[in-house]
Design an enzyme around this catalytic site. Structure first.
Site, PDB file in Angstrom:
ATOM      1  N   GLU A 177       0.819  -1.227   0.000  1.00  0.00           N
ATOM      2  CA  GLU A 177       0.000   0.000   0.000  1.00  0.00           C
ATOM      3  C   GLU A 177       0.849   1.272   0.000  1.00  0.00           C
ATOM      4  O   GLU A 177       0.674   2.165   0.824  1.00  0.00           O
ATOM      5  CB  GLU A 177      -0.953  -0.010   1.206  1.00  0.00           C
ATOM      6  CG  GLU A 177      -1.880  -1.218   1.214  1.00  0.00           C
ATOM      7  CD  GLU A 177      -2.713  -1.346   2.481  1.00  0.00           C
ATOM      8  OE1 GLU A 177      -2.663  -0.429   3.330  1.00  0.00           O
ATOM      9  OE2 GLU A 177      -3.397  -2.377   2.634  1.00  0.00           O
ATOM     10  N   ASN A 220       1.873  -5.166  -3.116  1.00  0.00           N
ATOM     11  CA  ASN A 220       0.517  -5.577  -2.729  1.00  0.00           C
ATOM     12  C   ASN A 220      -0.280  -4.331  -2.363  1.00  0.00           C
ATOM     13  O   ASN A 220       0.219  -3.448  -1.664  1.00  0.00           O
ATOM     14  CB  ASN A 220       0.613  -6.520  -1.523  1.00  0.00           C
ATOM     15  CG  ASN A 220      -0.711  -7.109  -1.107  1.00  0.00           C
ATOM     16  OD1 ASN A 220      -1.378  -7.777  -1.890  1.00  0.00           O
ATOM     17  ND2 ASN A 220      -1.114  -6.877   0.140  1.00  0.00           N
ATOM     18  N   HIS A 256     -10.357  -6.667  -1.468  1.00  0.00           N
ATOM     19  CA  HIS A 256     -11.352  -6.383  -0.433  1.00  0.00           C
ATOM     20  C   HIS A 256     -12.529  -5.661  -1.116  1.00  0.00           C
ATOM     21  O   HIS A 256     -12.483  -4.458  -1.341  1.00  0.00           O
ATOM     22  CB  HIS A 256     -10.759  -5.506   0.671  1.00  0.00           C
ATOM     23  CG  HIS A 256      -9.699  -6.172   1.472  1.00  0.00           C
ATOM     24  ND1 HIS A 256      -9.950  -7.311   2.220  1.00  0.00           N
ATOM     25  CD2 HIS A 256      -8.386  -5.885   1.647  1.00  0.00           C
ATOM     26  CE1 HIS A 256      -8.832  -7.689   2.823  1.00  0.00           C
ATOM     27  NE2 HIS A 256      -7.869  -6.850   2.492  1.00  0.00           N
ATOM     28  N   GLU A 285      -6.035 -11.024  -0.747  1.00  0.00           N
ATOM     29  CA  GLU A 285      -6.793 -10.767   0.481  1.00  0.00           C
ATOM     30  C   GLU A 285      -8.293 -10.702   0.190  1.00  0.00           C
ATOM     31  O   GLU A 285      -9.013  -9.845   0.693  1.00  0.00           O
ATOM     32  CB  GLU A 285      -6.321  -9.459   1.134  1.00  0.00           C
ATOM     33  CG  GLU A 285      -4.842  -9.428   1.446  1.00  0.00           C
ATOM     34  CD  GLU A 285      -4.383  -8.152   2.132  1.00  0.00           C
ATOM     35  OE1 GLU A 285      -5.214  -7.500   2.819  1.00  0.00           O
ATOM     36  OE2 GLU A 285      -3.200  -7.797   1.995  1.00  0.00           O
ATOM     37  N   ASP A 287     -12.105 -10.810   0.076  1.00  0.00           N
ATOM     38  CA  ASP A 287     -13.361 -10.975   0.808  1.00  0.00           C
ATOM     39  C   ASP A 287     -14.388 -10.044   0.189  1.00  0.00           C
ATOM     40  O   ASP A 287     -14.046  -9.123  -0.559  1.00  0.00           O
ATOM     41  CB  ASP A 287     -13.219 -10.748   2.320  1.00  0.00           C
ATOM     42  CG  ASP A 287     -12.511  -9.457   2.702  1.00  0.00           C
ATOM     43  OD1 ASP A 287     -12.590  -8.474   1.947  1.00  0.00           O
ATOM     44  OD2 ASP A 287     -11.881  -9.416   3.771  1.00  0.00           O
TER      45      ASP A 287
END
Length: 374
Positions: A177, A220, A256, A285, A287
């Site tokens: 990030e 990432n 996400h 990651e 979801d």
């Protein structure tokens, strides 16, 4: 009451040593209770060269919840984690504030246990993360270090952590990030970039590679699933670094997502852009959170929309040659980070709090099966 970190680490270390098609078509088969059949799992459904992974619950927000460390003490959770997935990633156990809580002090017990678990269950491990603006310990953020001291601290951290697990970690999220949504570097809240300048990013990759030449090294980030200013910034930065001989191997989108918003329809095209650079890609990651009021259950329509998002994300990854890893950020709502950080949202994983498989689980499983048959 929160147990002091070092005391908790000792307690946990002792405990750990003692444990050696359309989305609507994806429906439960009803043949086996969740996790009972060794054949009916995500890792069994996946193509042989494709890693289906999960974050390992622990650290971070879990330490303030009213349950003990999930990975250490929840046997059913561990059973499913081993049975369902061919890859695992520490959710918080390798982040700075957890693994390096004091100057010169490293807390390795939990990460060691994850690696041992993965070896026992023939799983790959993704490392997360070495260079980030968040979840840093106070001693680091408020230490008033000189530039030379700060640089030495970062090098020691990266080489100590990566070196300890050399040969045991398949992929590392080295820099996490580092861009704002508009594509500018995080210079205000990232201590490394703010204090040492952007060239420190290249050094982080070099140090990680020196510590473990066999590990694949990734950028990432969240919000880079689509073609936008943020993903464009990575597309411009990575070739520049590679031209300088910096060992960057991959680019990962976190995934996400929320059903409040549309699905990132250019996900496959975006991953392909990085594949065209010769990079590996990954979804790391995943979801899909939903609007669910406290004390209520998601509707059938919400569950099907969630399943559709999971399916489309996985299909996008599978369609790109270099995307060989798809990790969901926890597989059960029982331990999901989402309700803690997103008020009014939750139910973001593929199993509910009782480990019952949701439509999203079957969407993922059936998509993997279809890919394996091709």
């Amino acid at each position: 009451m929160k147990v002091p970190q070092l005391l908790l680490a000792a307690v946990l270390a002792s405990a750990l040593l003692l444990q050696a098609a359309p989305a609507q078509a994806h429906q439960p088969d009803g043949k086996h209770p969740p996790g009972q059949s060794k054949q009916d799992t995500l890792r069994r459904a996946a193509p042989k060269d494709f890693k289906i992974g999960s974050a390992v619950a622990g650290g971070g927000h879990h330490e303030s919840q009213d349950y003990p460390d999930p990975f250490t003490f929840d046997k059913e959770y561990r059973k499913l984690l081993g049975a369902e997935f061919s890859s695992v990633s520490p959710e918080n156990q390798a982040k700075w504030e957890f693994i390096h809580p004091e100057p010169g002090v490293y807390r390795f017990a939990e990460m060691d246990a994850i690696v041992r678990f993965a070896q026992k269950n023939k799983q790959a491990v993704r490392g997360h993360t070495l260079f980030w603006h968040s979840q840093n310990p106070q001693w680091l953020e408020q230490g008033n270090f000189s530039d030379d001291e700060l640089r030495a601290i970062l090098k020691d951290h990266i080489q100590t952590v990566v070196g300890r697990y050399a040969g045991k970690i398949q992929q590392w999220d080295v820099a996490n990030e580092i861009f704002n949504d508009d594509g500018t570097l995080r210079t205000a809240d990232n201590i490394w970039i703010r204090e040492l300048g952007p060239d420190i990013i290249a050094d982080a990759f070099r140090w990680a590679h020196e510590a473990d030449p066999s590990a694949k090294l990734f950028f990432n980030d969240f919000g880079v699933e689509d073609i936008n200013a943020k993903s464009n910034a990575y597309l411009e930065l990575i070739p520049r670094l590679q031209a300088q001989g910096v060992p960057v191997d991959g680019f990962a989108v976190q995934g996400h997502l929320s059903t409040r918003y549309g699905f990132p329809s250019n996900l496959q095209a975006n991953l392909q852009r990085f594949d065209d650079l010769g990079l590996e890609t990954a979804v790391t990651e995943m979801d899909v959170r939903m609007d669910v009021a406290a004390g209520t259950e998601p509707t059938a329509a919400q569950l099907e929309k969630q399943a559709d998002y999971y399916q489309r994300a996985l299909e996008a990854c599978l369609a790109v040659d270099g995307c060989r890893s798809f990790t969901i950020w926890g597989f059960t709502d029982k331990y999901s980070w989402v309700p803690v950080f997103f008020a009014g949202e939750g139910e973001a994983t593929v199993m509910d709090e009782n480990f019952t498989r949701k439509p999203a689980y079957y969407a993922v499983r059936d998509t993997l099966r279809s890919a394996a048959r091709r």
